[in-house]
Design a protein around this motif. Structure first.
Motif, PDB file in Angstrom:
ATOM      1  N   THR A  64       4.677  -5.118  -5.526  1.00 36.48           N
ATOM      2  CA  THR A  64       3.738  -4.010  -5.658  1.00 36.48           C
ATOM      3  C   THR A  64       3.831  -3.119  -4.427  1.00 36.48           C
ATOM      4  O   THR A  64       3.709  -3.600  -3.302  1.00 36.48           O
ATOM      5  CB  THR A  64       2.295  -4.518  -5.817  1.00 36.48           C
ATOM      6  N   ARG A 111       4.066  -1.095  -9.650  1.00 39.62           N
ATOM      7  CA  ARG A 111       4.221  -2.544  -9.818  1.00 39.62           C
ATOM      8  C   ARG A 111       5.562  -2.784 -10.493  1.00 39.62           C
ATOM      9  O   ARG A 111       5.794  -2.339 -11.634  1.00 39.62           O
ATOM     10  CB  ARG A 111       3.085  -3.097 -10.679  1.00 39.62           C
ATOM     11  N   LEU A 139      -2.696  -3.575  -9.833  1.00 44.39           N
ATOM     12  CA  LEU A 139      -1.260  -3.485  -9.577  1.00 44.39           C
ATOM     13  C   LEU A 139      -0.746  -4.675  -8.765  1.00 44.39           C
ATOM     14  O   LEU A 139       0.401  -5.097  -8.926  1.00 44.39           O
ATOM     15  CB  LEU A 139      -0.950  -2.192  -8.824  1.00 44.39           C
TER      16      LEU A 139
END
Length: 321
Positions: A211, A152, A225
């Motif tokens: 992400t 991320r 994430l």
């Protein structure tokens, strides 16, 4: 900020697409780019893109399967011949360091730059793997057959548009002080007055979130994430209805990728890592499956470029040819 795909295929290269790789081109003034996975022939694909290896700053490997890794040694070596002299940071699962060092030892490969390898443990308490100027990167383990991570990337917030009328009222003329305030710096005027960016801008522009997931079956960490991401890059190895086969090999279907985007509150989904059973012409059908669950879904294409706009209200678009 742009994402370029060096490959969108799974397992092995085929006539439709190369194996996995994606490059994140950072916005000015960074003038650098990061690579996520490096399947076979990644450096060949990069030759077709406006990205110089000398500007490559970081590489993030999701896992040690060949379709995400076999292009890495050659790329690292070529960087020395392409003017790369600055430090390069390489992130990935435990075993990555041994892999690179063994290949370089056996082939007598040396680099003209410093290569720093950061190995990630699945049970690590600190999920932040990089926190530097402009960006933070977090990693979490995913659900795959081998140790595999998703990343991320969070861009720092930035001051909004400068209010020139207010600056002029304060007696601040256009020049270097404008630039410092725009960069988020507090400045002190010659008469001792202190001016903060918040007092002369129209608010804060939120940073973008990207992400990038490695191979995974549906899992909680994928949602964490992807939470609120401006762009989610999610594998979609198989078509909807093939969940049993997908999960057997630690993968996801198109509808599962779309469901993850919807549940995480992501703004856009780009699917990748398609099985070789699907031709490029069939990607339209795969997109349709995903859009039934999450309308803002698309199938990423090899050498495709996708821009991530900074303003929350903006829509992402492909960059011009």
């Amino acid at each position: 900020m742009k994402v370029w795909f060096t490959g969108t295929g799974a397992g092995r290269p085929n006539k439709h697409r190369n194996v996995t790789g994606a490059a994140l081109q950072l916005p000015e003034p960074h003038c650098a780019w990061w690579l996520f996975d490096a399947g076979e022939a990644t450096q060949h694909q990069l030759m077709k893109l406006p990205l110089k290896l000398s500007k490559l700053e970081k590489i993030f490997i999701t896992h040690l399967h060949g379709d995400h890794l076999y292009g890495l040694p050659g790329l690292l070596s070529t960087r020395s011949f392409d003017g790369g002299v600055s430090r390069l940071d390489l992130y990935g699962p435990i075993g990555l360091k041994k892999y690179i060092e063994t290949i370089f030892q056996l082939t007598g490969t040396t680099l003209d730059y410093e290569l720093v390898i950061h190995e990630l443990a699945e049970n690590a308490s600190d999920e932040v793997v990089y926190n530097g100027p402009g960006f933070k990167v977090e990693a979490k383990p995913l659900l795959h057959r081998v140790s595999c991570f998703g990343y991320r990337i969070t861009e720092s917030d930035a001051p909004g548009r400068l209010l020139t009328d207010k600056l002029q009222q304060l007696g601040i003329e256009a020049g270097p002080l404008y630039g410092r305030l725009k960069r988020g710096e507090t400045v002190t005027l010659a008469d001792g007055r202190v001016v903060t960016p918040a007092s002369v801008t129209d608010g804060i522009v939120p940073g973008r979130i990207v992400t990038v997931l490695g191979d995974t079956s549906p899992c909680a960490n994928a949602l964490l994430l992807a939470r609120g991401a401006d762009l989610l890059i999610h594998e979609a190895t198989f078509a909807a209805g093939m969940e049993a086969k997908a999960h057997e090999f630690g993968h996801s279907t198109t509808s599962e990728a779309a469901l993850a985007a919807r549940e995480a509150g992501a703004k856009r989904l780009l699917m990748t890592h398609f099985s070789g059973r699907y031709s490029n012409e069939e990607l339209v059908n795969l997109e349709g499956e995903a859009r039934m669950v999450f309308p803002n879904s698309a199938a990423a294409l090899d050498l495709g470029c996708y821009e991530i706009l900074r303003k929350v209200s903006g829509e992402e678009r492909g960059c011009p040819e």
